[in-house]
Design a protein around this motif. Sequence first.
Motif, mmCIF file in Angstrom:
data_model
loop_
_atom_site.group_PDB
_atom_site.id
_atom_site.type_symbol
_atom_site.label_atom_id
_atom_site.label_comp_id
_atom_site.label_asym_id
_atom_site.label_seq_id
_atom_site.Cartn_x
_atom_site.Cartn_y
_atom_site.Cartn_z
ATOM 1 N N TRP A 1 24.509 40.406 41.068
ATOM 2 C CA TRP A 1 24.057 40.491 42.169
ATOM 3 C C TRP A 1 23.489 41.940 42.390
ATOM 4 O O TRP A 1 22.384 42.109 43.402
ATOM 5 N N ARG A 2 24.020 42.872 41.625
ATOM 6 C CA ARG A 2 23.174 44.215 41.734
ATOM 7 C C ARG A 2 23.580 44.871 43.160
ATOM 8 O O ARG A 2 22.749 44.968 44.005
ATOM 9 N N LEU A 3 24.888 44.953 43.537
ATOM 10 C CA LEU A 3 25.233 45.366 44.724
ATOM 11 C C LEU A 3 26.550 46.567 44.596
ATOM 12 O O LEU A 3 27.564 46.220 44.313
ATOM 13 N N ALA B 1 30.781 43.991 41.882
ATOM 14 C CA ALA B 1 30.696 43.442 40.646
ATOM 15 C C ALA B 1 31.965 43.007 40.239
ATOM 16 O O ALA B 1 31.990 41.802 39.694
ATOM 17 N N LYS B 2 32.917 43.892 39.991
ATOM 18 C CA LYS B 2 34.182 43.453 39.496
ATOM 19 C C LYS B 2 34.930 42.854 40.234
ATOM 20 O O LYS B 2 35.843 42.068 39.826
ATOM 21 N N SER B 3 35.330 43.292 41.353
ATOM 22 C CA SER B 3 36.138 42.694 42.493
ATOM 23 C C SER B 3 35.827 41.237 42.727
ATOM 24 O O SER B 3 36.830 40.244 42.915
ATOM 25 N N SER C 1 34.271 59.852 42.713
ATOM 26 C CA SER C 1 35.437 59.054 42.359
ATOM 27 C C SER C 1 34.840 57.560 42.318
ATOM 28 O O SER C 1 34.039 56.914 43.082
ATOM 29 N N ASP C 2 34.804 57.025 40.880
ATOM 30 C CA ASP C 2 34.289 55.705 40.720
ATOM 31 C C ASP C 2 35.464 54.861 40.878
ATOM 32 O O ASP C 2 36.463 54.768 40.069
ATOM 33 N N GLU C 3 35.520 54.163 42.044
ATOM 34 C CA GLU C 3 36.539 53.092 42.386
ATOM 35 C C GLU C 3 36.123 51.725 42.221
ATOM 36 O O GLU C 3 36.753 50.756 42.685
#
Length: 410
Positions: free
Chosen positions: A260-262, A252-254, A217-219
């Motif tokens: 940052w690559r996290l 990244a999106k939120s 599930s990609d959330e």
Amino acid sequence: MTILARLIFMSKETISSPLSTWAQNIAPSPTLAVDAKAKAMRAAGKDVCGFGAGEPDFDTPKFICDACAKALAEGKTRYVPTPGILPLRKAIAADYTSRGFKGIDETCVVVSPGGKMSCYLTILSLVSPGDEVLIPAPYWVSYPEMVKLAGGSVKVLPTSDADAFKISAEQLKAALSPRTKLLILTSPSNPTGAVYSRAEIEAIVKVAVEAGVYTLSDEIYSSLTYDGAEAVSPATLSDEAARFVATASGFAKSYAMTGWRLGTLVAPKAIASAVSKLQSQMSSNCTTFAQYGALAVYENPELAKKSVAEMRAVFDRRRQMLCDGLNAIAGITCYRSQGAFYLFPNISSFGLHSTEFAEKLLEEELVAVVPGIAFGAEGYVRISYATSDEILKKGLTRIANFCSRLAKKS
Ligand SMILES: *Cc1c(COP(=O)(O)O)cnc(C)c1O
């Protein structure tokens, strides 16, 4: 691989190339390519409206940057545990627990270099050569390529704007085979912005769990929902579901932290451990001081909530303006999606291949969009509204001009 297997696997052309079958069979990311082309045109002085980007146009909130800078100044520059610094993993476990995940502690959490890596390492941990992975289309461009890299085979479950870009439980059931290992669900979706309801997710996950099929599930867009839609995590639905669901997400999106690559993975312990083991050989921990920046999200919940709410409100306003504007253009119909920062308008009435539509739109009107075929869906384009109101308005006018010329020609 045996020599015979290599020969069967390789085509004639690949035998003469120095590159591996992996390198040759993987397509480059088309979304990054569109974005790069638009940026290059802009650098050359052209007034391009870039709707191709898959990243927020905001800056990372200051309190997060400050925490990272402080960690750097304090010398937090060394290797840390592969799955992430303990306080961050503990904070993530507590956050997911508060959102209804059960039996989660830091051993179920891995912090990876981007949500993209969380997805890829989960696929590598679950999929063996010959296993089948079910991917609803339109899909995020990277999933099929990641499955190919794991040696798995992809079975696409097509959807259209007529089904609000969502698969049904019956469709899933009909697609199952003894080789099915994994289903990939993305809600809210990139590229469509569609959000599954609780009832839809329940029905789908029930079918998957009964068949012993895992769900990734990609959330990554879960904080960006509108019109009262709610992003439901499959792992929270039942104890059974929790055993079969791995939840990928990230900052990244939120929090506008794409660079940052996290990323994060919250999964049953066995899967989290496998992902951590793979990560230990591929990248080790993700950037140490960046993790302290992310930790600030949990140490300052009010500030974090406020920055998400502010960005969400701006995205929502733009979504409505763009959706109304697109639907007002003769020949375009746009599904009013309820999440992420994309719309996926239907352009099939113009009779052009989506790639041709996107190329002409960029050349003639300097508007960059991504062709639907990149996401496995012909007849659409993806428009990102992670850009300013001014560019959105200008772009809408240009798209309207373009479409009225197309309509006259046909
Ligand atoms: C952006 C995105 C990700 C991950 O992004 P990272 O920058 O790697 O954290 C994952 N899934 C989807 C669907 C995305 O759009």
